[in-house]
Scaffold this motif. Structure first.
Motif, PDB file in Angstrom:
ATOM      1  N   VAL A 136     139.296  56.702 -16.936  1.00 17.72           N
ATOM      2  CA  VAL A 136     138.090  56.331 -16.197  1.00 17.72           C
ATOM      3  C   VAL A 136     137.077  57.455 -16.358  1.00 17.72           C
ATOM      4  O   VAL A 136     137.405  58.620 -16.123  1.00 17.72           O
ATOM      5  CB  VAL A 136     138.387  56.100 -14.699  1.00 17.72           C
ATOM      6  N   ILE A 137     135.856  57.097 -16.748  1.00 20.54           N
ATOM      7  CA  ILE A 137     134.778  58.077 -16.853  1.00 20.54           C
ATOM      8  C   ILE A 137     133.889  57.944 -15.632  1.00 20.54           C
ATOM      9  O   ILE A 137     133.248  56.910 -15.432  1.00 20.54           O
ATOM     10  CB  ILE A 137     133.949  57.873 -18.136  1.00 20.54           C
ATOM     11  N   GLY A 138     133.869  58.987 -14.802  1.00 18.04           N
ATOM     12  CA  GLY A 138     133.043  58.994 -13.597  1.00 18.04           C
ATOM     13  C   GLY A 138     133.882  58.861 -12.344  1.00 18.04           C
ATOM     14  O   GLY A 138     134.647  57.902 -12.198  1.00 18.04           O
ATOM     15  N   ALA A 139     133.746  59.830 -11.428  1.00 24.80           N
ATOM     16  CA  ALA A 139     134.561  59.843 -10.210  1.00 24.80           C
ATOM     17  C   ALA A 139     133.722  59.639  -8.963  1.00 24.80           C
ATOM     18  O   ALA A 139     133.943  60.269  -7.933  1.00 24.80           O
ATOM     19  CB  ALA A 139     135.349  61.152 -10.109  1.00 24.80           C
ATOM     20  N   GLY A 140     132.732  58.738  -9.046  1.00 27.05           N
ATOM     21  CA  GLY A 140     132.016  58.306  -7.862  1.00 27.05           C
ATOM     22  C   GLY A 140     132.807  57.230  -7.144  1.00 27.05           C
ATOM     23  O   GLY A 140     134.023  57.079  -7.347  1.00 27.05           O
ATOM     24  N   GLY A 141     132.122  56.453  -6.312  1.00 23.58           N
ATOM     25  CA  GLY A 141     132.823  55.426  -5.545  1.00 23.58           C
ATOM     26  C   GLY A 141     133.527  54.400  -6.404  1.00 23.58           C
ATOM     27  O   GLY A 141     134.674  54.018  -6.135  1.00 23.58           O
ATOM     28  N   PHE A 142     132.888  53.945  -7.469  1.00 27.05           N
ATOM     29  CA  PHE A 142     133.469  52.886  -8.303  1.00 27.05           C
ATOM     30  C   PHE A 142     134.582  53.412  -9.195  1.00 27.05           C
ATOM     31  O   PHE A 142     135.610  52.757  -9.377  1.00 27.05           O
ATOM     32  CB  PHE A 142     132.372  52.222  -9.128  1.00 27.05           C
ATOM     33  N   GLY A 143     134.405  54.599  -9.756  1.00 29.15           N
ATOM     34  CA  GLY A 143     135.430  55.161 -10.611  1.00 29.15           C
ATOM     35  C   GLY A 143     136.698  55.500  -9.864  1.00 29.15           C
ATOM     36  O   GLY A 143     137.816  55.222 -10.339  1.00 29.15           O
ATOM     37  N   THR A 144     136.566  56.115  -8.687  1.00 29.60           N
ATOM     38  CA  THR A 144     137.760  56.452  -7.903  1.00 29.60           C
ATOM     39  C   THR A 144     138.460  55.199  -7.417  1.00 29.60           C
ATOM     40  O   THR A 144     139.695  55.145  -7.360  1.00 29.60           O
ATOM     41  CB  THR A 144     137.390  57.352  -6.718  1.00 29.60           C
ATOM     42  N   SER A 145     137.682  54.160  -7.077  1.00 30.88           N
ATOM     43  CA  SER A 145     138.282  52.905  -6.646  1.00 30.88           C
ATOM     44  C   SER A 145     139.052  52.256  -7.790  1.00 30.88           C
ATOM     45  O   SER A 145     140.199  51.815  -7.620  1.00 30.88           O
ATOM     46  CB  SER A 145     137.185  51.958  -6.145  1.00 30.88           C
TER      47      SER A 145
ATOM     48  N   VAL B   4     138.706  48.150   5.235  1.00 32.04           N
ATOM     49  CA  VAL B   4     139.515  48.230   6.453  1.00 32.04           C
ATOM     50  C   VAL B   4     140.957  48.607   6.112  1.00 32.04           C
ATOM     51  O   VAL B   4     141.590  49.424   6.809  1.00 32.04           O
ATOM     52  CB  VAL B   4     139.467  46.890   7.217  1.00 32.04           C
ATOM     53  N   LYS B   5     141.479  48.046   5.027  1.00 26.40           N
ATOM     54  CA  LYS B   5     142.839  48.389   4.600  1.00 26.40           C
ATOM     55  C   LYS B   5     142.928  49.863   4.222  1.00 26.40           C
ATOM     56  O   LYS B   5     143.915  50.545   4.572  1.00 26.40           O
ATOM     57  CB  LYS B   5     143.230  47.514   3.408  1.00 26.40           C
ATOM     58  N   LEU B   6     141.912  50.380   3.549  1.00 24.06           N
ATOM     59  CA  LEU B   6     141.898  51.800   3.189  1.00 24.06           C
ATOM     60  C   LEU B   6     141.841  52.679   4.443  1.00 24.06           C
ATOM     61  O   LEU B   6     142.436  53.759   4.462  1.00 24.06           O
ATOM     62  CB  LEU B   6     140.713  52.097   2.275  1.00 24.06           C
ATOM     63  N   GLU B   7     141.133  52.227   5.470  1.00 26.82           N
ATOM     64  CA  GLU B   7     141.141  52.951   6.741  1.00 26.82           C
ATOM     65  C   GLU B   7     142.552  53.022   7.318  1.00 26.82           C
ATOM     66  O   GLU B   7     142.995  54.077   7.791  1.00 26.82           O
ATOM     67  CB  GLU B   7     140.218  52.268   7.755  1.00 26.82           C
ATOM     68  N   GLU B   8     143.236  51.900   7.284  1.00 23.41           N
ATOM     69  CA  GLU B   8     144.594  51.844   7.847  1.00 23.41           C
ATOM     70  C   GLU B   8     145.532  52.763   7.078  1.00 23.41           C
ATOM     71  O   GLU B   8     146.347  53.489   7.673  1.00 23.41           O
ATOM     72  CB  GLU B   8     145.109  50.407   7.807  1.00 23.41           C
ATOM     73  N   ILE B   9     145.434  52.752   5.765  1.00 21.54           N
ATOM     74  CA  ILE B   9     146.331  53.566   4.942  1.00 21.54           C
ATOM     75  C   ILE B   9     146.061  55.049   5.135  1.00 21.54           C
ATOM     76  O   ILE B   9     146.987  55.863   5.264  1.00 21.54           O
ATOM     77  CB  ILE B   9     146.176  53.189   3.451  1.00 21.54           C
ATOM     78  N   SER B  10     144.793  55.417   5.183  1.00 23.75           N
ATOM     79  CA  SER B  10     144.416  56.828   5.240  1.00 23.75           C
ATOM     80  C   SER B  10     144.347  57.388   6.646  1.00 23.75           C
ATOM     81  O   SER B  10     144.323  58.605   6.836  1.00 23.75           O
ATOM     82  CB  SER B  10     143.051  57.032   4.573  1.00 23.75           C
ATOM     83  N   GLN B  11     144.295  56.475   7.644  1.00 23.87           N
ATOM     84  CA  GLN B  11     144.112  56.891   9.032  1.00 23.87           C
ATOM     85  C   GLN B  11     142.810  57.687   9.216  1.00 23.87           C
ATOM     86  O   GLN B  11     142.745  58.646   9.991  1.00 23.87           O
ATOM     87  CB  GLN B  11     145.316  57.707   9.522  1.00 23.87           C
ATOM     88  N   ARG B  12     141.775  57.254   8.494  1.00 20.30           N
ATOM     89  CA  ARG B  12     140.452  57.867   8.617  1.00 20.30           C
ATOM     90  C   ARG B  12     139.414  56.775   8.807  1.00 20.30           C
ATOM     91  O   ARG B  12     139.534  55.687   8.244  1.00 20.30           O
ATOM     92  CB  ARG B  12     140.121  58.706   7.373  1.00 20.30           C
ATOM     93  N   GLU B  13     138.386  57.078   9.597  1.00 22.53           N
ATOM     94  CA  GLU B  13     137.324  56.107   9.833  1.00 22.53           C
ATOM     95  C   GLU B  13     136.368  56.100   8.641  1.00 22.53           C
ATOM     96  O   GLU B  13     135.751  57.116   8.315  1.00 22.53           O
ATOM     97  CB  GLU B  13     136.545  56.450  11.107  1.00 22.53           C
TER      98      GLU B  13
ATOM     99  N   VAL C 193     138.713  59.620   0.334  1.00 22.50           N
ATOM    100  CA  VAL C 193     139.930  58.855   0.596  1.00 22.50           C
ATOM    101  C   VAL C 193     140.431  58.191  -0.688  1.00 22.50           C
ATOM    102  O   VAL C 193     141.627  58.246  -1.002  1.00 22.50           O
ATOM    103  CB  VAL C 193     139.680  57.805   1.698  1.00 22.50           C
ATOM    104  N   LEU C 194     139.536  57.563  -1.436  1.00 22.83           N
ATOM    105  CA  LEU C 194     139.949  56.925  -2.685  1.00 22.83           C
ATOM    106  C   LEU C 194     140.525  57.945  -3.666  1.00 22.83           C
ATOM    107  O   LEU C 194     141.537  57.686  -4.329  1.00 22.83           O
ATOM    108  CB  LEU C 194     138.763  56.200  -3.316  1.00 22.83           C
TER     109      LEU C 194
END
Length: 377
Positions: A8-17, A73-82, A154-155
């Motif tokens: 993956v080239i680029g570690a912004g929101g879309f790349g990390t996701s 919301v699922k990522l919130e649950e997994i990470s326990q972060r808002e 988080v991602l």
């Protein structure tokens, strides 16, 4: 030479996701990012981004947004972060504006929860705002604030836990594919993989230059501002919402005051062309501030017009101002996403999954035909 299932080239929101969802499928993933972790030189920073479901820019996006919201919301649950602060979204404009007519149409088509706010209720519901004469006001109950840096962090962290390798300060110079495998070069190293995803933001035009007749991507310099408040009218703790105003001289949006001290307000429209994203001008000029100050003076009297701070960022915009998400027309094992800036971050959760599907399976079950390159043919 290092070899991976996916680069993956680029570690912004879309790349990390994309990296995270590929790793969930057991893939060996490498992410190459030209800057340091958590940098502020692209478009995945600024503390906050609006999330909403009544997406008036393109109604076909709403099914993606609804699934994307669930993934956040699922990522919130997994990470326990808002990651999301629900607060609603107030939109104001002339009855025929996209902000009003488009939002009403999108909400009606998809059965979303949208309130029409009567003139008599405006002062009680939205203190601190002077609504221009002749404007309609609607309120999207499901609107909220996405905490941008937290989402990316988080991602990244969840991807790392699944074995994704991140190489920071590693700028890609070029890449090649034969349809079955790819090679990616940086100044120091060559990497090999079965597939490639390009999510490079303002640097995408260079990395996608080998696509014949690729639509022009305009890169614009934008400014975010944080202004001192003089009352609690805009406080998140008092029930204030996000907001978007379609004014005769531009579109403006902002967020509830989260700390009791400052409020973030930005102009969505306009922007100065950027010829080289590596040379983004981060200085603040009088002309940058003038339209936002005018908006505050007319609409938000309890906000000072001299900002406490500002931050420069970039929009990367396609000809129709919609995202471009697709496979490379010559190489099935190369997927890319571009043109997200301005109203795209809320899609990062779901489109990261789409991009991983395209790179690994060469297809996706999610409805993205309206985002593909073919619309420019």
């Amino acid at each position: 030479m290092s070899r991976y299932d996916l680069i993956v080239i680029g570690a912004g929101g879309f790349g990390t996701s994309a990296a995270y969802y590929a790793a969930k499928r057991g893939k060996k993933v490498l992410v190459l990012e030209q800057f340091e972790r958590g940098h502020r030189r692209g478009s995945s920073h600024g503390e906050s981004s609006i999330i909403r479901k009544a997406y008036f820019e393109h109604p076909d996006s709403i099914p993606l947004l609804q699934q994307g919201y669930k993934l956040w919301v699922k990522l919130e649950e997994i990470s326990q972060r808002e990651l999301i602060s629900p607060c609603g979204l107030m939109l104001a404009g002339s009855p025929e504006s996209n902000a009003i007519a488009g939002t009403r149409s999108a909400s009606q088509t998809h059965g979303l929860d949208l309130e029409d706010i009567s003139e008599t209720d405006l002062e009680d519901r939205f203190p601190g705002f002077n609504i221009p004469d002749g404007y309609d006001v609607v309120y999207e109950v499901d609107g909220g604030v996405l905490h941008v840096e937290d989402c990316v962090d988080v991602l990244t962290s969840l991807a790392e836990k699944r074995g994704v390798e991140f190489q920071w300060n590693e700028a890609v110079t070029h890449w090649e594919s034969d349809g079955d495998q790819v090679k990616v070069w940086t100044k120091e190293t060559t990497f090999e993989a079965d597939a490639l995803i390009i999510t490079a933001g303002a640097w995408s035009p260079k990395l996608l230059a080998n696509i014949e007749n690729f639509p022009r991507l305009d890169v614009l310099r934008k400014l975010m501002f944080w202004f001192p408040v003089t009352s609690d009218a805009y406080d998140f703790s008092m029930g204030s919402s996000g907001f978007l105003f379609d004014m005769p001289y531009g579109e403006f949006y902002g967020f509830p005051c989260l700390d009791g001290q400052v409020i973030k307000v930005c102009q969505h429209s306009d922007g100065d062309p950027v010829t080289d994203p590596n040379e983004l001008d981060t200085q603040l000029y009088a002309e940058d501030l003038e339209p936002v100050a005018k908006f505050l003076q007319e609409v938000m009297p309890d906000v000072e017009v001299t900002p406490e701070s500002h931050s420069a960022y970039m929009y990367t915009i396609s000809p129709d101002q919609q995202f471009i998400v697709d496979q490379h027309p010559s190489y099935q094992n190369v997927a890319f996403g571009a043109g997200f800036s301005g109203h795209g971050f809320e899609f990062a959760s779901i489109l990261g999954k789409v991009l991983s599907d395209l790179a690994i399976d060469y297809e996706t079950e999610l409805p993205i035909d309206f985002l593909r390159l073919q619309r420019f043919s």
